[in-house]
Design a protein around this motif. Sequence first.
Motif, mmCIF file in Angstrom:
data_model
loop_
_atom_site.group_PDB
_atom_site.id
_atom_site.type_symbol
_atom_site.label_atom_id
_atom_site.label_comp_id
_atom_site.label_asym_id
_atom_site.label_seq_id
_atom_site.Cartn_x
_atom_site.Cartn_y
_atom_site.Cartn_z
ATOM 1 N N LYS A 1 0.856 -1.187 0.000
ATOM 2 C CA LYS A 1 0.000 0.000 0.000
ATOM 3 C C LYS A 1 0.890 1.235 0.000
ATOM 4 N N LYS A 2 0.309 2.355 -0.462
ATOM 5 C CA LYS A 2 1.086 3.594 -0.548
ATOM 6 C C LYS A 2 0.138 4.773 -0.706
ATOM 7 N N SER A 3 0.486 5.889 -0.070
ATOM 8 C CA SER A 3 -0.232 7.138 -0.308
ATOM 9 C C SER A 3 0.133 7.631 -1.695
ATOM 10 N N LEU A 4 -0.864 8.032 -2.449
ATOM 11 C CA LEU A 4 -0.621 8.469 -3.821
ATOM 12 C C LEU A 4 -0.353 9.962 -3.894
ATOM 13 N N GLU A 5 0.576 10.311 -4.766
ATOM 14 C CA GLU A 5 0.899 11.705 -5.074
ATOM 15 C C GLU A 5 0.566 11.928 -6.546
ATOM 16 N N PRO A 6 0.179 13.158 -6.920
ATOM 17 C CA PRO A 6 -0.104 13.416 -8.337
ATOM 18 C C PRO A 6 1.093 13.028 -9.210
ATOM 19 N N GLY A 7 0.797 12.317 -10.288
ATOM 20 C CA GLY A 7 1.844 11.873 -11.204
ATOM 21 C C GLY A 7 2.323 10.454 -10.951
ATOM 22 N N ASP A 8 1.924 9.842 -9.825
ATOM 23 C CA ASP A 8 2.313 8.455 -9.552
ATOM 24 C C ASP A 8 1.733 7.542 -10.633
ATOM 25 N N ILE A 9 2.555 6.579 -11.066
ATOM 26 C CA ILE A 9 2.115 5.592 -12.044
ATOM 27 C C ILE A 9 1.862 4.282 -11.317
ATOM 28 N N VAL A 10 0.630 3.806 -11.409
ATOM 29 C CA VAL A 10 0.209 2.577 -10.738
ATOM 30 C C VAL A 10 0.060 1.491 -11.803
ATOM 31 N N ARG A 11 0.688 0.333 -11.557
ATOM 32 C CA ARG A 11 0.562 -0.806 -12.486
ATOM 33 C C ARG A 11 -0.149 -1.945 -11.785
ATOM 34 N N VAL A 12 -1.184 -2.448 -12.429
ATOM 35 C CA VAL A 12 -1.992 -3.561 -11.953
ATOM 36 C C VAL A 12 -2.048 -4.540 -13.114
ATOM 37 N N GLY A 13 -1.403 -5.704 -12.989
ATOM 38 C CA GLY A 13 -1.341 -6.637 -14.109
ATOM 39 C C GLY A 13 -0.613 -5.987 -15.269
ATOM 40 N N ASN A 14 -1.255 -5.955 -16.441
ATOM 41 C CA ASN A 14 -0.673 -5.307 -17.625
ATOM 42 C C ASN A 14 -1.258 -3.913 -17.851
ATOM 43 N N THR A 15 -1.939 -3.390 -16.853
ATOM 44 C CA THR A 15 -2.600 -2.086 -16.944
ATOM 45 C C THR A 15 -1.814 -1.054 -16.146
ATOM 46 N N GLU A 16 -1.559 0.092 -16.775
ATOM 47 C CA GLU A 16 -0.901 1.197 -16.074
ATOM 48 C C GLU A 16 -1.798 2.423 -16.138
ATOM 49 N N MET A 17 -1.785 3.164 -15.012
ATOM 50 C CA MET A 17 -2.577 4.377 -14.920
ATOM 51 C C MET A 17 -1.800 5.423 -14.145
ATOM 52 N N VAL A 18 -2.074 6.690 -14.444
ATOM 53 C CA VAL A 18 -1.441 7.808 -13.761
ATOM 54 C C VAL A 18 -2.476 8.437 -12.828
ATOM 55 N N PHE A 19 -2.064 8.638 -11.561
ATOM 56 C CA PHE A 19 -2.936 9.302 -10.596
ATOM 57 C C PHE A 19 -2.797 10.807 -10.787
ATOM 58 N N ARG A 20 -3.904 11.493 -10.932
ATOM 59 C CA ARG A 20 -3.917 12.954 -11.139
ATOM 60 C C ARG A 20 -4.885 13.612 -10.151
ATOM 61 N N ARG A 21 -4.586 14.880 -9.844
ATOM 62 C CA ARG A 21 -5.502 15.724 -9.049
ATOM 63 C C ARG A 21 -5.598 17.067 -9.725
ATOM 64 N N GLU A 22 -6.780 17.652 -9.696
ATOM 65 C CA GLU A 22 -6.971 18.984 -10.291
ATOM 66 C C GLU A 22 -6.364 20.030 -9.418
#
Length: 153
Positions: free
Chosen positions: A132-153
């Motif tokens: 587990k980890k606290s997310l910061e804007p710009g963090d890239i999270v990989r789950v299986g073969n899926t990657e996503m970028v965490f963003r905040r306005e």
Amino acid sequence: MSTPLLIGIIVGGVLVLVLLLVLLARSNKPKAGARTCLQCKKVMLPAWHKCMFCGWEPKARLEFILGPLAGQTVRLTEDMTTLGSVAGNTIVLADPAVSKRHVGIRKAEGQYEVADLGSTNGIYVNGHKVPKKSLEPGDIVRVGNTEMVFRRE
């Protein structure tokens, strides 16, 4: 009064006025780490998770960059968002390397935390396997073969 003395007083006064204007302009800039409310435009302190003037709160989202949802953006509107390969998750990923209930993203006190929900392959944040980890804007999270970028306005 002599002309050179009068010119000196005027020039000195103009210089003092310019200096005051420069100092005033610099003092109105937000301090490092501060951000501006997107609704009322007032400066928010870094510790504030929402604007104390108008109540606006930054919205979080996941921008998918790899995998079945690549190119899509999903807003994190719930207190708990789950990602997995079966119906019943907030976000369903048709990815063979994703467990049924793979990962959860929890919102608490204005922060977002990602956590493995007992998956087979684990989760990675910025290339590091984490439980587990606290997310910061710009963090890239990989789950299986899926990657996503965490963003905040």
